[in-house]
Write a protein that holds these residues in place. Sequence first.
Motif, PDB file in Angstrom:
ATOM      1  N   ALA A   1     -17.295   2.542  -1.116  1.00  0.00           N
ATOM      2  CA  ALA A   1     -16.289   1.543  -0.740  1.00  0.00           C
ATOM      3  C   ALA A   1     -15.243   2.150   0.195  1.00  0.00           C
ATOM      4  O   ALA A   1     -14.787   1.488   1.130  1.00  0.00           O
ATOM      5  N   VAL A   2     -14.870   3.412  -0.044  1.00  0.00           N
ATOM      6  CA  VAL A   2     -13.921   4.083   0.852  1.00  0.00           C
ATOM      7  C   VAL A   2     -14.489   4.112   2.266  1.00  0.00           C
ATOM      8  O   VAL A   2     -13.788   3.795   3.235  1.00  0.00           O
ATOM      9  N   CYS A   3     -15.758   4.474   2.395  1.00  0.00           N
ATOM     10  CA  CYS A   3     -16.386   4.519   3.721  1.00  0.00           C
ATOM     11  C   CYS A   3     -16.321   3.156   4.400  1.00  0.00           C
ATOM     12  O   CYS A   3     -15.962   3.038   5.575  1.00  0.00           O
TER      13      CYS A   3
ATOM     14  N   MET B   1       0.843  -1.185   0.000  1.00  0.00           N
ATOM     15  CA  MET B   1       0.000   0.000   0.000  1.00  0.00           C
ATOM     16  C   MET B   1       0.885   1.243   0.000  1.00  0.00           C
ATOM     17  O   MET B   1       1.863   1.317   0.716  1.00  0.00           O
ATOM     18  N   THR B   2       0.541   2.225  -0.797  1.00  0.00           N
ATOM     19  CA  THR B   2       1.277   3.481  -0.879  1.00  0.00           C
ATOM     20  C   THR B   2       1.063   4.289   0.397  1.00  0.00           C
ATOM     21  O   THR B   2      -0.041   4.377   0.896  1.00  0.00           O
ATOM     22  N   GLN B   3       2.127   4.849   0.904  1.00  0.00           N
ATOM     23  CA  GLN B   3       2.008   5.722   2.061  1.00  0.00           C
ATOM     24  C   GLN B   3       1.618   7.112   1.584  1.00  0.00           C
ATOM     25  O   GLN B   3       2.310   7.694   0.756  1.00  0.00           O
ATOM     26  N   VAL B   4       0.509   7.617   2.097  1.00  0.00           N
ATOM     27  CA  VAL B   4       0.121   8.984   1.804  1.00  0.00           C
ATOM     28  C   VAL B   4       0.281   9.798   3.072  1.00  0.00           C
ATOM     29  O   VAL B   4       0.255   9.264   4.170  1.00  0.00           O
TER      30      VAL B   4
ATOM     31  N   ARG C   1      -6.287   2.824  -6.159  1.00  0.00           N
ATOM     32  CA  ARG C   1      -5.084   2.313  -5.485  1.00  0.00           C
ATOM     33  C   ARG C   1      -5.193   2.375  -3.961  1.00  0.00           C
ATOM     34  O   ARG C   1      -4.206   2.154  -3.264  1.00  0.00           O
ATOM     35  N   GLY C   2      -6.363   2.732  -3.444  1.00  0.00           N
ATOM     36  CA  GLY C   2      -6.547   2.800  -1.996  1.00  0.00           C
ATOM     37  C   GLY C   2      -6.103   4.109  -1.366  1.00  0.00           C
ATOM     38  O   GLY C   2      -6.103   4.233  -0.135  1.00  0.00           O
ATOM     39  N   LEU C   3      -5.732   5.095  -2.179  1.00  0.00           N
ATOM     40  CA  LEU C   3      -5.241   6.363  -1.630  1.00  0.00           C
ATOM     41  C   LEU C   3      -6.323   7.115  -0.869  1.00  0.00           C
ATOM     42  O   LEU C   3      -6.048   7.710   0.175  1.00  0.00           O
ATOM     43  N   ALA C   4      -7.550   7.113  -1.403  1.00  0.00           N
ATOM     44  CA  ALA C   4      -8.641   7.821  -0.719  1.00  0.00           C
ATOM     45  C   ALA C   4      -8.895   7.205   0.647  1.00  0.00           C
ATOM     46  O   ALA C   4      -9.090   7.928   1.632  1.00  0.00           O
ATOM     47  N   THR C   5      -8.866   5.877   0.734  1.00  0.00           N
ATOM     48  CA  THR C   5      -9.084   5.219   2.029  1.00  0.00           C
ATOM     49  C   THR C   5      -7.988   5.599   3.013  1.00  0.00           C
ATOM     50  O   THR C   5      -8.266   5.918   4.171  1.00  0.00           O
ATOM     51  N   GLU C   6      -6.727   5.590   2.557  1.00  0.00           N
ATOM     52  CA  GLU C   6      -5.622   6.002   3.440  1.00  0.00           C
ATOM     53  C   GLU C   6      -5.783   7.447   3.884  1.00  0.00           C
ATOM     54  O   GLU C   6      -5.555   7.771   5.058  1.00  0.00           O
ATOM     55  N   ALA C   7      -6.169   8.323   2.962  1.00  0.00           N
ATOM     56  CA  ALA C   7      -6.337   9.739   3.298  1.00  0.00           C
ATOM     57  C   ALA C   7      -7.485   9.937   4.284  1.00  0.00           C
ATOM     58  O   ALA C   7      -7.378  10.725   5.226  1.00  0.00           O
TER      59      ALA C   7
END
Length: 182
Positions: A132-134, A1-4, A96-102
């Motif tokens: 899905a982010v939620c 997973m990308t670190q944001v 890429r899951g960035l919104a979830t990390e943010a």
Amino acid sequence: MTQVRIAPWSEDDLDLLRRLNAPEIRAHTGGPETDAQVLARHERYVRFGDTGQGCMFTVVLPGGVKAGSVGYWEREWRDEQVYELGWAVLPEHQGRGLATEAVRAVVAVARDRRTRRWAHAYPSVDNPASNAVCRKAGFTLLGETEFEYPPGHLMRSNDWRLDLSARRPAPPRRDRSSGQLP
């Protein structure tokens, strides 16, 4: 997973906001705004962190690449003071899951303020990615609701809620003798 990481919104983020104003990004939130509206929004975002009512952030990838925005702000919802969360990610960084990390990062900021019990998000029922982010960020779906956004426009949204007073998961415990995870 990308670190944001998230960085408070600054004067330097106007170009990002203009890029986030694209039709494909704003499709579920009333469509693109005029340039005057974007400029006014940018000025609100720059000043907002100093109000104590919430904060807007830039989503920053390693190397300083600006990938989107995320924020939280106070609102009254069903006779209760809550935080509302919102986010947007540029198309080239989506999926890429960035919104979830943010969102998880901004939840931590809101939680640390200890001023509201609940955080809510209200994505359109027709926006599977934001819903899905939620879900992935730990929100609970309360059901569908009519939500006014932009002002003067009712949209059918899902009401997602997260308990900010709930304890965060403890980090994995290490075995003291070997330093290994049990």
